[in-house]
Design an enzyme around this catalytic site. Structure first.
Site, short mmCIF file in Angstrom:
data_model
loop_
_atom_site.label_atom_id
_atom_site.label_comp_id
_atom_site.label_asym_id
_atom_site.label_seq_id
_atom_site.Cartn_x
_atom_site.Cartn_y
_atom_site.Cartn_z
N GLU A 234 0.59 -5.20 0.14
CA GLU A 234 1.37 -4.47 1.15
C GLU A 234 2.81 -4.58 0.69
OE1 GLU A 234 3.83 -3.34 3.42
OE2 GLU A 234 3.52 -5.14 4.64
N CYS A 267 8.96 -3.15 6.51
CA CYS A 267 8.41 -2.25 5.50
C CYS A 267 8.16 -0.86 6.05
CB CYS A 267 7.10 -2.83 4.94
SG CYS A 267 7.32 -4.40 4.08
#
Length: 453
Positions: A234, A267
């Site tokens: 990720e 993110c």
């Protein structure tokens, strides 16, 4: 970090003061931790599911009880506002509670109805020791979404946290122990990246999960690939927030609230606001008003002086090449890490801000003529984590959303979030999913089990 400062250190980003340092683990300590995790796996996997579930539920309960203390620690180590820090810890608790509640259903045998001559099922079995390499921006949440499903499943965890949040890492390890996680089932390691490579190459370690930068993910994934180990990544994101029509100022407020959360250090933050031509001027004006109206009490530091300097350099590069900085963008004097939230327009492809992730409180706004231009701009990024589309006509927004290249696409909301909502991306944002039903299926042996009549 000074040449003599150990890599694991608590540095208050509000002042730049080094508060505490920690030595990196020795090679012997790493070897012992891997061996202990492998031994623990042999017994942990054989524990009845209800026992593992009970431990997971205890972890969730302790996260709730210690939310304020952990939130304070997060503020000290990476600058997060206290209310956001305690909220993060409470969300971490909900992740453990979700897997405790749903474990039996998520791990139930899946019958293969077409099999003849007996019965055949797919069983979900643990695989062994896993390594987690976690980031600083959400010190408890990132650990929870990796550890919770795998502990319930029966895997054991070696956890290398970010060097800048060592006290958070230790507090989580203490919490795990206090909740009844057996010794060796969850182990915090102050490992170097050379030691990470050693751990991944160890035949007893079956997989690695990385949340972090694109560069770190690529490096770890290369090592995992050579070692033939399962890898979950990720990584970064430059998520589009597409505004087709509606109340420009209200949508700007929605966009700003999402962008400024955790001082823009998420993110899946909306790093590219893509706005229809007729709404653009009002949208930008509202963002400028919101940014300019912040008081010093509203502004937290970024995670480190280096992070603030990188963001300042990206914005300066854009302005030097013709972009417009409407408000903010002031870097405080060293060694503190404050950077005033900014609004930036006029970004063009030759600027760093066009292709790089801006990991901080900068709202970048693009003007587009129509839906096709919005989709083309949204998909032009090398990243593909999340995306959102806003319109008073839901069908119109959905038509645009279906054309976006992202792992998580949202209509009329910045993000769908919850312990049951899978999280992950495509392209250079990584691969694999965490949370929800998909999150427990990453590091699992989907074993086909047949019994003849």
């Amino acid at each position: 970090m000074s040449p003599t400062q150990p890599p694991y250190a608590t540095v208050d980003p509000a002042t730049g003061k080094v508060l505490k340092t920690f030595d990196t683990a020795t090679d012997d300590q790493i070897a012992a931790a891997v061996a202990k995790a492998d031994d623990a796996y042999r017994s942990w996997r054989e524990q009845p599911l209800k026992d593992r579930v009970e431990v997971a539920r205890n972890v969730g309960e302790l996260f709730r009880k210690r939310a304020t203390d952990l939130g304070e620690l997060t503020r000290t180590e990476m600058g997060k506002k206290l209310d956001e820090g305690t909220g993060e810890v409470e969300f971490s608790a909900s992740i453990f509670e979700f897997y405790a509640d749903q474990a039996e259903a998520l791990l139930a045998d899946q019958r293969i109805p077409s099999f003849s001559g007996g019965t055949a099922v797919v069983q979900r079995r643990p695989v062994g020791v896993l390594l987690g390499v976690m980031p600083w921006n959400f010190p408890t949440y990132q650990v929870a979404r990796f550890a919770a499903p795998n502990l319930v499943l029966g895997n054991t965890i070696l956890l290398k946290h970010a060097e800048s949040v060592p006290q958070c890492a230790l507090a989580i390890a203490d919490l795990m122990r206090d909740a009844g996680v057996p010794e060796g089932v969850y182990t915090n390691l102050f490992a170097s990246f050379d030691q990470v490579e050693t751990i991944i190459n160890d035949p007893r370690v079956q997989g690695v999960s990385v949340t972090g930068s694109e560069r770190a993910g690529a490096t770890v994934a290369a090592t995992a690939g050579r070692a033939l180990k399962k890898c979950l990544l990720e990584l970064g994101g430059s998520d589009p927030f597409i505004v087709l029509d509606g109340d420009a100022r209200e949508l700007a407020r929605t966009a700003w609230e999402f962008r400024i959360y955790n001082m823009g250090q998420a993110c899946n933050s909306n790093k590219r606001m893509i706005v229809a031509d007729d709404l653009y001027e009002d949208f930008v004006a509202e963002l400028v008003t919101l940014a300019g109206g912040l008081t010093p009490e509203d502004i937290a530091p970024l995670s480190s002086r280096r992070a603030a300097e990188i963001l300042a350099a990206q914005v300066r590069d854009a302005v030097d090449k013709g972009a417009t900085l409407h408000v903010g963008g002031d870097l405080c004097e060293a060694p503190a890490a404050f950077y005033t939230p900014a609004v930036l327009t006029g970004i063009t492809p030759e600027m760093r801000a066009y292709t790089e992730e801006l990991f901080g409180p900068v709202a970048v706004v693009y003007r587009v003529r129509d839906e096709d231009e919005a989709v083309a701009l949204a998909n032009s990024s090398a990243y593909g984590l999340g995306a959102s589309v806003f319109s008073t006509d839901t069908a119109r927004a959905e038509n645009v959303a279906q054309r976006l290249e992202a792992g998580m696409v949202n209509v009329n909301t910045p993000a769908g979030e919850g312990p049951d909502i899978p999280f992950g991306g495509v392209k250079r944002s990584g691969f694999g999913r965490e949370l929800g039903a998909l999150g427990i299926d990453e590091f699992v042996n989907k074993q086909v089990y047949c019994v003849a009549d």
